[in-house]
Design an enzyme around this catalytic site. Structure first.
Site, PDB file in Angstrom:
ATOM      1  N   SER A   1       0.920  -1.286  -0.150  1.00 30.66           N
ATOM      2  CA  SER A   1      -0.123   0.049  -0.064  1.00 30.66           C
ATOM      3  C   SER A   1       0.704   1.116  -0.161  1.00 30.66           C
ATOM      4  O   SER A   1       0.335   2.469   0.055  1.00 30.66           O
ATOM      5  CB  SER A   1      -0.945   0.039   1.398  1.00 30.66           C
ATOM      6  OG  SER A   1      -2.049  -0.767   1.049  1.00 30.66           O
TER       7      SER A   1
ATOM      8  N   LYS B   1      -0.237   3.594  -2.665  1.00 30.21           N
ATOM      9  CA  LYS B   1      -1.135   4.709  -2.542  1.00 30.21           C
ATOM     10  C   LYS B   1      -0.641   5.991  -2.231  1.00 30.21           C
ATOM     11  O   LYS B   1      -1.201   6.994  -2.488  1.00 30.21           O
ATOM     12  CB  LYS B   1      -1.999   4.213  -1.304  1.00 30.21           C
ATOM     13  CG  LYS B   1      -2.921   2.859  -1.686  1.00 30.21           C
ATOM     14  CD  LYS B   1      -3.835   2.908  -0.219  1.00 30.21           C
ATOM     15  CE  LYS B   1      -4.605   1.739  -0.699  1.00 30.21           C
ATOM     16  NZ  LYS B   1      -4.050   0.282  -0.496  1.00 30.21           N
TER      17      LYS B   1
ATOM     18  N   SER C   1      -6.607   3.584   3.835  1.00 32.91           N
ATOM     19  CA  SER C   1      -5.713   2.536   3.020  1.00 32.91           C
ATOM     20  C   SER C   1      -6.920   1.849   2.010  1.00 32.91           C
ATOM     21  O   SER C   1      -6.642   0.604   1.910  1.00 32.91           O
ATOM     22  CB  SER C   1      -4.898   1.635   3.808  1.00 32.91           C
ATOM     23  OG  SER C   1      -3.812   1.243   2.693  1.00 32.91           O
TER      24      SER C   1
ATOM     25  N   LYS D   1       2.999   6.731   5.194  1.00 30.79           N
ATOM     26  CA  LYS D   1       1.859   5.532   4.564  1.00 30.79           C
ATOM     27  C   LYS D   1       2.666   4.205   5.160  1.00 30.79           C
ATOM     28  O   LYS D   1       3.708   4.177   5.194  1.00 30.79           O
ATOM     29  CB  LYS D   1       1.777   5.656   3.217  1.00 30.79           C
ATOM     30  CG  LYS D   1       0.703   4.554   2.567  1.00 30.79           C
ATOM     31  CD  LYS D   1      -0.562   5.363   2.897  1.00 30.79           C
ATOM     32  CE  LYS D   1      -1.856   4.197   2.836  1.00 30.79           C
ATOM     33  NZ  LYS D   1      -1.603   3.025   3.646  1.00 30.79           N
TER      34      LYS D   1
END
Length: 408
Positions: free
Chosen positions: A79, A82, A144, A247
């Site tokens: 992730s 992202k 997320s 993140k």
């Protein structure tokens, strides 16, 4: 303050240089411009022991790499992908292509019950519902949400594939050498990869290019459709650090990843990346160790004031015979704490002697900073004022002078 300017008449070599102590290193003032773009140097300060497969620690202002392991190895980003999804969205908002108040109709592909998303992190979107861009953006960054990524990709670019092309175009523009995206959300996919260094670069661009987008990364929890989810970046709650982003990521292939950014004393900012830790607790602990180690052992200082004359040197064929040199940009140095008085600098001219016309901002050489005899940073040396070409008689006289000097 400067020592004697040492000059030669070679026109081809980087032959003109001076060595001087840097006496006026200043604390950061919050402005940001060009970094000195140095890579990891060994200062003899032992890095902490980490569980991460790969890690990277860089100073935001100077670009100095303080610690690295396998920084350019290609790994599954999970992730962390992202961050680039968020960057594309942030740029679309900044450029006015979309608005935070725009309503996005959720497609079957972005439905939380999409079998391809089963078991992954979600915002829990429902087909046919209309959701504001602002909510979907938070769903990507805080929750997320893989479903939110698909919804926004379709809204911004018309399709996931077109959005992914934009992601990879931005990756090229950022100079990422070991990154290629195949999805908008980061679920494992053949041919999708990134590196610790590249992820730090994406983080830098989010902070630098999109401050409004970056503010969302500090949100600790987000409620949508009656469901409250906490940000998975545990360091946001850590009172021993001023972490305000970025993140987390996890897949079976990637392990546990975390990109974090934190502020220290005198507005120093560090960006850390850990990839491939065995647990989510390990990624938080490794990141915390890196950041605390960086702040405890290093400081970042402004090396040059924009527009301030560093040295004055001769120029030939010009309407004036002297030109001021320095930098038009804020430049920063990161060095071990307590060593600022030990920094020395030399300057090298790419062309010697300098010849008019010269234009303000023109790069004519470089400034090289040294500590303990080692080069630690390089900055462009720029012309601070235009020098127009002189009249025919003054140019002829300069030609005579240079011709005579060439014989000695």
């Amino acid at each position: 303050m400067l020592k004697k300017w040492m000059k030669t008449t070679s026109a081809t070599a980087l032959a003109s240089f001076c060595m001087m102590p840097v006496m006026a290193l200043e604390s950061l003032d919050g402005t940001q411009d060009e970094s000195t773009k140095t890579d990891a140097l060994d200062y003899g300060i032992a890095t902490p022991t980490l569980e991460a497969r790969n890690y990277f620690l860089v100073d935001y202002h100077s670009g100095a790499v303080l610690a690295a392991k396998g920084a350019d190895e290609r790994q599954a980003p999970a992730s962390l992908t992202k961050m680039m999804t968020s960057y594309v969205i942030g740029q679309a908002l900044k450029q006015g292509k979309i608005q935070n108040s725009d309503l996005v109709t959720i497609s079957p592909e972005a439905w939380a019950q999409n079998p391809k998303l089963r078991g992954s992190s979600l915002m829990y979107l429902e087909v046919g519902k209309k959701v504001p861009v602002s909510e979907l953006n938070k769903g990507i960054i805080v929750d997320s949400g893989n479903d939110a990524c698909i919804a926004m990709a379709q809204y911004v670019s018309g399709s996931q594939n077109t959005f992914i092309q934009t992601m990879n175009r931005y990756a090229q523009e950022m100079g990422l050498k070991n990154t290629h995206f195949m999805t908008v959300h980061g679920l494992d996919h053949e041919g999708q990869y990134s590196s610790a260094r590249d992820m730090a670069t994406i983080g830098w661009h989010l902070v630098h290019d999109l401050p409004q987008e970056y503010k969302l990364y500090a949100i600790k929890e987000f409620t949508f459709n009656g469901i409250t989810q906490k940000n998975r970046n545990e360091l946001l709650w850590d009172t021993s650090l001023q972490v305000d982003g970025l993140k987390t990521g996890h897949t079976n292939q990637a392990g546990y990843n975390l990109v974090a950014s934190a502020l220290g004393e005198n507005k120093m900012r560090l960006i850390s990346v850990v990839m491939g830790t065995p647990t989510k607790q390990a990624r938080a602990q490794d990141s915390k160790k890196l950041l605390r180690w960086g702040f405890a052992n290093f400081e970042t200082l402004r090396a040059l004031t924009p527009g301030k004359t560093l040295l004055q040197t001769e120029v030939y064929y010009g309407a004036q015979n002297k030109v001021n040199l320095g930098s038009l940009k804020n430049t920063y140095l990161t060095l071990p704490k307590g060593r600022r008085q030990d920094i020395k600098m030399r300057t090298e001219l790419g062309q010697q002697p300098l010849k008019a016309p010269l234009v303000k901002g023109q790069v004519v050489g470089k400034m090289i900073y040294q500590l303990d005899g080692k080069d630690i940073a390089t900055v462009d040396l720029q012309v601070l004022n235009d020098v127009n070409q002189g009249g025919i008689f003054s140019r002829l006289w300069d030609w005579v002078i240079l011709t005579v000097k060439s014989f000695f």
